[in-house]
Design a protein around this motif. Structure first.
Motif, PDB file in Angstrom:
ATOM      1  N   ILE A   1       0.888  -1.171   0.000  1.00  8.88           N
ATOM      2  CA  ILE A   1       0.000   0.000   0.000  1.00  8.88           C
ATOM      3  C   ILE A   1       0.917   1.209   0.000  1.00  8.88           C
ATOM      4  O   ILE A   1       1.761   1.372   0.893  1.00  8.88           O
ATOM      5  CB  ILE A   1      -0.910   0.021   1.242  1.00  8.88           C
TER       6      ILE A   1
ATOM      7  N   VAL B   1       1.637   5.586  -0.883  1.00  8.75           N
ATOM      8  CA  VAL B   1       1.097   6.945  -0.931  1.00  8.75           C
ATOM      9  C   VAL B   1       2.115   7.819  -1.657  1.00  8.75           C
ATOM     10  O   VAL B   1       3.299   7.453  -1.776  1.00  8.75           O
ATOM     11  CB  VAL B   1       0.850   7.503   0.489  1.00  8.75           C
TER      12      VAL B   1
ATOM     13  N   LEU C   1      -5.260   6.060   7.164  1.00  7.49           N
ATOM     14  CA  LEU C   1      -6.125   5.885   5.983  1.00  7.49           C
ATOM     15  C   LEU C   1      -7.607   6.005   6.323  1.00  7.49           C
ATOM     16  O   LEU C   1      -8.456   5.985   5.428  1.00  7.49           O
ATOM     17  CB  LEU C   1      -5.872   4.519   5.331  1.00  7.49           C
TER      18      LEU C   1
ATOM     19  N   LYS D   1     -10.109   7.840   4.145  1.00 11.86           N
ATOM     20  CA  LYS D   1      -9.397   8.183   2.906  1.00 11.86           C
ATOM     21  C   LYS D   1      -9.822   7.272   1.753  1.00 11.86           C
ATOM     22  O   LYS D   1     -10.364   6.186   1.948  1.00 11.86           O
ATOM     23  CB  LYS D   1      -7.888   8.072   3.117  1.00 11.86           C
TER      24      LYS D   1
ATOM     25  N   VAL E   1      -8.883   4.836  -1.091  1.00  7.42           N
ATOM     26  CA  VAL E   1      -7.802   3.896  -1.396  1.00  7.42           C
ATOM     27  C   VAL E   1      -8.140   3.121  -2.669  1.00  7.42           C
ATOM     28  O   VAL E   1      -9.210   2.511  -2.768  1.00  7.42           O
ATOM     29  CB  VAL E   1      -7.579   2.912  -0.230  1.00  7.42           C
TER      30      VAL E   1
ATOM     31  N   VAL F   1      -5.329  -5.005   1.804  1.00  7.09           N
ATOM     32  CA  VAL F   1      -5.963  -3.842   2.427  1.00  7.09           C
ATOM     33  C   VAL F   1      -6.771  -4.266   3.651  1.00  7.09           C
ATOM     34  O   VAL F   1      -6.684  -3.646   4.719  1.00  7.09           O
ATOM     35  CB  VAL F   1      -6.862  -3.103   1.405  1.00  7.09           C
TER      36      VAL F   1
ATOM     37  N   ILE G   1     -12.594   2.979   5.297  1.00  9.70           N
ATOM     38  CA  ILE G   1     -11.980   3.627   4.136  1.00  9.70           C
ATOM     39  C   ILE G   1     -13.003   3.754   3.014  1.00  9.70           C
ATOM     40  O   ILE G   1     -14.104   3.186   3.076  1.00  9.70           O
ATOM     41  CB  ILE G   1     -10.758   2.842   3.620  1.00  9.70           C
TER      42      ILE G   1
ATOM     43  N   ALA H   1      -4.315   6.782  -1.538  1.00  7.26           N
ATOM     44  CA  ALA H   1      -3.369   5.670  -1.455  1.00  7.26           C
ATOM     45  C   ALA H   1      -3.712   4.640  -2.524  1.00  7.26           C
ATOM     46  O   ALA H   1      -4.821   4.645  -3.085  1.00  7.26           O
ATOM     47  CB  ALA H   1      -3.409   5.035  -0.067  1.00  7.26           C
ATOM     48  N   TRP H   2      -2.770   3.741  -2.755  1.00  5.46           N
ATOM     49  CA  TRP H   2      -2.955   2.725  -3.800  1.00  5.46           C
ATOM     50  C   TRP H   2      -2.332   1.420  -3.326  1.00  5.46           C
ATOM     51  O   TRP H   2      -1.179   1.383  -2.889  1.00  5.46           O
ATOM     52  CB  TRP H   2      -2.285   3.203  -5.086  1.00  5.46           C
TER      53      TRP H   2
END
Length: 347
Positions: free
Chosen positions: A148, A150, A162, A165, A167, A179, A193, A214-215
Motif C-alpha cells: 500500500i 502513498v 487511511l 481516505k 484507497v 488492504v 476507508i 493511497a494505492w
C-alpha cells in the motif's frame, strides 16, 4: 371312413404342441437376453473407448490468459517454447492479455480461456460465483511484491491514517485482501476507508493525479511507480498476506486434456527456473513487451520468489483463510470450500 382319434392320444398331441411352444418361448427369451447383454457390453465398450480417447486427445488450441504481473507466463509467451512443445501433438496456443485476475477468470467462466495465473483472491471470488475452475499449482511469489503506497509528500504516515481516505485497488484482487488485513492490524474496519475499485492503469492515473489518497498494488506496477514517482510504502504484505500466485485451469480442460495440461505446467516450470536464475536478463527481455523500464522490472524480479509447486493441505488452509476473510466482511455472497476445486493430478 375316417377313424376317430382316441381321447388320450388327442390330449397327448395337444400337450406336445403346448410344450413345444413353451420351449420356443424360452429359447426366444434367452436369445433376446443374450443379444441385449451383448449390445449393452458393446455400448459400454464404445463409451469407455470414447472416454479414453477424449482424455488422451489434444485440443486444437490451448487458450492462455495472462497479465503483466505474471512474469513467467510473459516470458513463456515471448520465448515460444510452449508452442514448440504442443506443436508435436497438433495443438496451437492462443494468448490473451488481461489487466487483472478477476476479468481473466470471468473469461474462463465464459469458456474463452483454458489456463491462467492470478493472485490469491480472484479464484476465491470466481469459485463463489460458480466459475468451473481448478487450482493446478501455485507460485510462492512474495509478500514484498505488493504494498500500500502513498505519494512521497503525502501527510499519511501509517495505515491507521487511511481512515476516511480514498484507497485504490482492484476489487477481488490479492491487494484487496492486503488492504483488509492491513486495516485489521491498524485497528480499523474495511468500512473505515473509501474503496476505489480501479484496474492498475486507471489506478496509477488516479494516484498520480491525486484523485486517490493511497494505492494498493503489486509488482511490476509497484516497482514502476516507485521508480517514476518516489512513492512511499505504508506497508507491504509481510506478516499480513502470503501473496501467492495460482495457476488455474478450466474444469473442462483439466478433465478432457490432462496430457496437454501437464505439458503446459512442465513448460511453465522450466521458464520459472530460468527466470529465477536470471532476473536482469528477464527484465531486459520483458521491458519492451510490458512497456515497463528494465530497471524497475529488475527490482520486481529480485524481490519475488519463483516456483510451480503442488497444492498442499497447508496451502489450501491458508487460501481458505483468505476466503473466510472476504466472506466475513460481506464481499462474498456465500461461503466456499477451496478444497473442492483442487486438482488431484501430479506435477
Amino acid at each position: 371312413m375316417l377313424t376317430k382319434f382316441p381321447q388320450a392320444l388327442m390330449l397327448g398331441i395337444l400337450r406336445g404342441i403346448v410344450q413345444s411352444f413353451k420351449l420356443q418361448r424360452i429359447r426366444t427369451k434367452s436369445l433376446l437376453f443374450s443379444v441385449g447383454l451383448g449390445l449393452s457390453l458393446a455400448i459400454w465398450a464404445v463409451s469407455a473407448m470414447q472416454t479414453v480417447a477424449q482424455n488422451s486427445a489434444n485440443p486444437t488450441v490451448v487458450r492462455i490468459g495472462y497479465q503483466k504481473a505474471a512474469t513467467v507466463l510473459n516470458a513463456l509467451k515471448a520465448r515460444g517454447e510452449l508452442e514448440k512443445a504442443l506443436a508435436a501433438s497438433g495443438s496451437s496456443v492462443k494468448w490473451t492479455e488481461f489487466p487483472a485476475g478477476p476479468p481473466m477468470l470471468e473469461a474462463m467462466n465464459a469458456g474463452s480461456i483454458d489456463f491462467g495465473y492470478t493472485g490469491e483472491a480472484p479464484p476465491i471470488f470466481a469459485q463463489a460465483a460458480g466459475t468451473p475452475l481448478v487450482y493446478v499449482a501455485y507460485d510462492p511469489w512474495s509478500p514484498k511484491a505488493e504494498a500500500i503506497i502513498v505519494p512521497k509528500d503525502s501527510p499519511i504516515k501509517t495505515v491507521a491514517d487511511l481512515k476516511g481516505k480514498r484507497v485504490a485497488f482492484a476489487k477481488g484482487s490479492n491487494t484487496n485482501y492486503l488492504v483488509v488485513k492491513a486495516l485489521e492490524k491498524a485497528g480499523l474496519k474495511y468500512s473505515d476507508i473509501k474503496p476505489a475499485f480501479l484496474a492498475p492503469a486507471d489506478a496509477r492515473a488516479a494516484f498520480e493525479g491525486r484523485n486517490v489518497d493511497a494505492w494498493a498494488i503489486w509488482d511490476p506496477y509497484l516497482a514502476a511507480v516507485e521508480q517514476a514517482t518516489g512513492a512511499r510504502t505504508l506497508t507491504d504484505a509481510t506478516g499480513l498476506a502470503p501473496n501467492r500466485g495460482y495457476y488455474l485451469a478450466a474444469k473442462s480442460f483439466v478433465e478432457q486434456y490432462p496430457s496437454a495440461l501437464k505439458t503446459v505446467l512442465d513448460r511453465v516450470s522450466k521458464v520459472s527456473d530460468w527466470a529465477k536464475q536470471n532476473p536482469a536478463q528477464v527484465a531486459k527481455f520483458l521491458a519492451p513487451q510490458l512497456g515497463i523500464d528494465a530497471a524497475a522490472l529488475e527490482v520486481a524480479e529480485k524481490r519475488r520468489e519463483y516456483g510451480v509447486l503442488p497444492i498442499t493441505s497447508e496451502i489450501i488452509a491458508r487460501q481458505q483463510q483468505v476466503a473466510d476473510t472476504f466472506y466475513k466482511i460481506n464481499l462474498m455472497p456465500k461461503e466456499i470450500k477451496v478444497q473442492e476445486i483442487v486438482w488431484k493430478g501430479n506435477l
